[in-house]
Design an enzyme around this catalytic site. Sequence first.
Site, short mmCIF file in Angstrom:
data_model
loop_
_atom_site.label_atom_id
_atom_site.label_comp_id
_atom_site.label_asym_id
_atom_site.label_seq_id
_atom_site.Cartn_x
_atom_site.Cartn_y
_atom_site.Cartn_z
N HIS A 101 0.99 -1.12 0.15
CA HIS A 101 0.09 0.07 0.28
C HIS A 101 0.84 1.40 -0.05
O HIS A 101 0.51 2.22 -0.57
CB HIS A 101 -0.94 -0.10 1.09
CG HIS A 101 -1.70 1.30 1.43
ND1 HIS A 101 -1.24 2.20 2.47
CD2 HIS A 101 -2.71 1.60 0.61
CE1 HIS A 101 -2.11 3.07 2.15
NE2 HIS A 101 -3.06 2.91 1.30
N GLU A 104 1.90 2.12 -3.64
CA GLU A 104 0.83 2.47 -4.19
C GLU A 104 0.92 4.07 -4.20
O GLU A 104 0.70 4.53 -5.07
CB GLU A 104 -0.41 1.93 -3.60
CG GLU A 104 -1.62 2.78 -4.24
CD GLU A 104 -2.91 2.75 -3.51
OE1 GLU A 104 -3.44 3.78 -3.45
OE2 GLU A 104 -3.37 1.61 -2.89
N HIS A 105 1.09 4.57 -3.03
CA HIS A 105 1.40 6.10 -2.86
C HIS A 105 2.43 6.62 -3.62
O HIS A 105 2.45 7.48 -4.36
CB HIS A 105 1.21 6.42 -1.46
CG HIS A 105 0.10 6.36 -0.46
ND1 HIS A 105 -0.60 7.26 -0.22
CD2 HIS A 105 -0.91 5.26 -0.46
CE1 HIS A 105 -1.76 7.14 0.44
NE2 HIS A 105 -1.88 5.93 0.22
N GLU A 181 -3.47 8.23 6.94
CA GLU A 181 -4.58 7.22 6.49
C GLU A 181 -5.06 6.33 7.58
O GLU A 181 -6.20 5.93 7.66
CB GLU A 181 -4.30 6.84 4.96
CG GLU A 181 -5.30 6.09 4.58
CD GLU A 181 -4.89 5.47 3.19
OE1 GLU A 181 -5.62 4.79 2.80
OE2 GLU A 181 -3.78 5.94 2.55
#
Length: 299
Positions: A101, A104-105, A181
Amino acid sequence: MRMLLTPAITPLLLAGGLALPLLAALSRPTAAAPAAPAATPPASSSGGGQAFPFPVTEKTLPNGLRVYVVGYDSPGLVAFYSVVRTGSRNEVEAGKSGFAHFFEHMMFRGTKNVPNYDIPLQETGGQSNAFTTEDMTVYFETVPTEYLRRALYLEAERLAFLPSALDQEKFDTEREVVKNERRQSYENKPYGLAEEAILAGVFPKGHPYSWSVIGSMADLDRASLKDLKQFFLNHYHPGNAALCLAGDFDPAEARRWIADYFGPLAPGKTPDRPKAEAPPARADRMVQADRVSLPRVYW
């Protein structure tokens, strides 16, 4: 998934069905590249009807990149998925949860040739985003037909050259974004920690589905730029990826652009797939205390 406000074109093509043939194909082993594109019949639902009533043309490039082309009557619009077959289940090394994840950023932080990935797409009126699951990381875009070539170039650009532009400042900034997040979705959200407790209770320790996709705060704090670059080298290459295009475009032209932009990229080594045996069914009960107004029951 990034939180963005972008000029919106309604993503008509991303409504569930587009993912079906691609996700089904991703569960199969990579085949040798065919001499010519092969037409795949529409996927069928378990009830006998067609779950995806459009023909899918499939081709594998020599470097292992699988390409799926779907003709769809959507005047002036094209959507495509770029899928990396790596998710949180691949974070098998202890202390490195959340890397799929996190990266992904990082994929939106630009390269030396394209310092800002979002601006060239926003200029077209298009939109892009991504999400990470236990099994894969998916980047998706919707653009006007006349800008499909630009979108394909940008996707190939970051797949080829992203690590060269990653530095400590970008790494530290994006790590704080991911940590925030996590706070919004877990620590500071009512019942937010229940998912992690359930995963840890259902799956035995060390099982690739026993931790959350976003990873632990401790592992995010321990992560290093060197670790993240190595993660990219291990997982982000054509041999571990697939493209799926759908919409209003010339399929032959799109395939030429894909061959031009993605064909020269090195294939890379296919990562080992972690074994994920189904845990034995058992009766168990957990009670978790939190600052919430009402109790909630999960089963």
